[in-house]
Motif scaffolding. Structure first.
Motif, short mmCIF file in Angstrom:
data_model
loop_
_atom_site.label_atom_id
_atom_site.label_comp_id
_atom_site.label_asym_id
_atom_site.label_seq_id
_atom_site.Cartn_x
_atom_site.Cartn_y
_atom_site.Cartn_z
N HIS A 184 20.12 38.92 -50.87
CA HIS A 184 19.41 40.13 -51.25
C HIS A 184 17.91 39.89 -51.36
N TYR A 185 17.53 38.66 -51.71
CA TYR A 185 16.10 38.35 -51.77
C TYR A 185 15.49 38.38 -50.37
N LEU A 186 16.22 37.90 -49.36
CA LEU A 186 15.74 37.98 -47.99
C LEU A 186 15.57 39.43 -47.56
N ILE A 187 16.47 40.29 -48.00
CA ILE A 187 16.35 41.73 -47.71
C ILE A 187 15.10 42.29 -48.37
N LEU A 188 14.86 41.89 -49.61
CA LEU A 188 13.68 42.37 -50.33
C LEU A 188 12.40 41.90 -49.66
N LEU A 189 12.37 40.64 -49.23
CA LEU A 189 11.20 40.13 -48.53
C LEU A 189 10.91 40.97 -47.28
N LYS A 190 11.95 41.26 -46.52
CA LYS A 190 11.77 42.07 -45.31
C LYS A 190 11.29 43.47 -45.66
N ALA A 191 11.84 44.05 -46.69
CA ALA A 191 11.45 45.40 -47.11
C ALA A 191 9.97 45.45 -47.51
N LYS A 192 9.47 44.33 -48.05
CA LYS A 192 8.06 44.26 -48.45
C LYS A 192 7.15 43.80 -47.32
N GLY A 193 7.75 43.49 -46.17
CA GLY A 193 6.95 43.08 -45.02
C GLY A 193 6.63 41.59 -44.97
N PHE A 194 7.43 40.78 -45.68
CA PHE A 194 7.20 39.35 -45.71
C PHE A 194 8.42 38.59 -45.21
N SER A 195 8.30 37.25 -45.19
CA SER A 195 9.40 36.40 -44.75
C SER A 195 9.34 35.08 -45.49
N LEU A 196 10.32 34.22 -45.22
CA LEU A 196 10.34 32.89 -45.83
C LEU A 196 9.09 32.10 -45.50
N LYS A 250 21.68 48.00 -43.58
CA LYS A 250 21.05 49.25 -43.18
C LYS A 250 21.11 50.28 -44.31
N SER A 251 22.25 50.32 -45.01
CA SER A 251 22.38 51.29 -46.11
C SER A 251 21.39 51.00 -47.23
N LEU A 252 21.14 49.73 -47.49
CA LEU A 252 20.16 49.38 -48.52
C LEU A 252 18.75 49.83 -48.13
N PHE A 253 18.39 49.59 -46.86
CA PHE A 253 17.08 50.02 -46.40
C PHE A 253 16.94 51.54 -46.43
N GLU A 254 18.01 52.23 -46.18
CA GLU A 254 17.98 53.69 -46.23
C GLU A 254 17.80 54.19 -47.65
N GLU A 255 18.32 53.45 -48.63
CA GLU A 255 18.16 53.85 -50.04
C GLU A 255 16.77 53.54 -50.58
N GLY A 256 16.09 52.58 -49.94
CA GLY A 256 14.70 52.33 -50.31
C GLY A 256 14.47 51.09 -51.15
N ILE A 257 13.19 50.80 -51.37
CA ILE A 257 12.78 49.57 -52.02
C ILE A 257 13.29 49.45 -53.45
N ASN A 258 13.38 50.57 -54.16
CA ASN A 258 13.84 50.52 -55.55
C ASN A 258 15.28 50.02 -55.64
N LYS A 259 16.12 50.50 -54.72
CA LYS A 259 17.53 50.07 -54.72
C LYS A 259 17.63 48.60 -54.35
N ILE A 260 16.83 48.16 -53.38
CA ILE A 260 16.86 46.76 -52.96
C ILE A 260 16.41 45.85 -54.09
N ALA A 261 15.34 46.23 -54.77
CA ALA A 261 14.84 45.43 -55.89
C ALA A 261 15.85 45.39 -57.03
N GLN A 262 16.52 46.52 -57.24
CA GLN A 262 17.55 46.59 -58.28
C GLN A 262 18.68 45.61 -57.98
N LYS A 263 19.09 45.55 -56.71
CA LYS A 263 20.16 44.64 -56.33
C LYS A 263 19.76 43.18 -56.55
N VAL A 264 18.52 42.85 -56.25
CA VAL A 264 18.05 41.48 -56.49
C VAL A 264 18.12 41.15 -57.97
N GLY A 265 17.72 42.12 -58.81
CA GLY A 265 17.79 41.91 -60.25
C GLY A 265 19.21 41.70 -60.73
N GLU A 266 20.13 42.50 -60.21
CA GLU A 266 21.53 42.38 -60.60
C GLU A 266 22.09 41.01 -60.20
#
Length: 206
Positions: free
Chosen positions: A181-193, A138-154
């Motif tokens: 974190h990739y699953l979180i990013l997919l959800k944030a972008k409106g997609f799934s596996l 939930k905290s990642l989604f509250e920080e937004g897509i940039n933070k989620i994408a950053q975490k995937v990169g890390e």
């Protein structure tokens, strides 16, 4: 199915000459329904390429979808170890159950990736604004897509680093972090596996 394998089906084990036919979606692997076939129904199934049963209530052959248009297109057929049950993989052209649901167990015929599907559902639930419990997701989604994408990169960088080392445990742990974190990013972008699977399937065709 070859004629030789057809001869192995022992229709005469049952007094009415019927064998159970488990119908499974070839793509999602979900069980859609259970029907019964006699030898004539099997012959018609093979000839039409559409699943045909022997209706025990109507006392006649019945091609699934003959009234509704929701046919089950034959993909493959396997016989069990006792030669008295069929596992038939199909491509459904609509809802399977006569009550309008995808399956005769009132389940959605959606892909299931085991625990990964459960994890997707957890991420989806914790991403909702109505979810009020404390949660890393939930905290990642509250920080937004940039933070989620950053975490995937890390996590991707850390996975690559561990791949070049000899510690398999750390490599697997970082791989798990990356996938999570990739699953979180997919959800944030409106997609799934399921969306990724579809692209891979299309590439495989080519």
């Amino acid at each position: 199915m070859t004629n030789k394998s057809k001869m192995k089906i022992t229709f005469d084990k049952s007094p009415d000459g019927l064998v159970p036919a488990i119908i499974q979606d070839y793509s999602t692997h979900n069980v859609l329904m259970l029907g019964y076939m006699n030898e004539e129904a099997l012959d018609k199934t093979m000839a039409l390429g559409k699943i045909t049963f022997f209706s025990r209530s109507k006392k006649r052959l019945w091609t699934k979808g003959e009234e509704s248009g929701n046919f089950l297109e034959l993909v493959s057929l396997d016989i069990d170890c006792d030669n008295d049950a069929l596992l038939i993989k199909v491509k459904p052209t609509g809802p399977t159950c006569h009550k309008g649901s995808d399956t005769c167990w009132n389940k959605n015929n959606t892909p299931n990736y085991g625990f990964l599907s459960e994890l997707e559902a957890i991420i989806a639930r914790r991403s909702e604004k109505a979810y009020t419990e404390k949660s890393y997701v939930k905290s990642l989604f509250e920080e937004g897509i940039n933070k989620i994408a950053q975490k995937v990169g890390e996590e991707a960088v850390e996975t690559v680093i561990e791949a070049m080392d000899n510690n398999d445990t750390l490599f697997l742990e970082e791989s798990a972090d990356l996938l999570f974190h990739y699953l979180i990013l997919l959800k944030a972008k409106g997609f799934s596996l399921k969306d990724i699977e579809q692209i891979l399937k299309e590439r495989h065709k080519n």
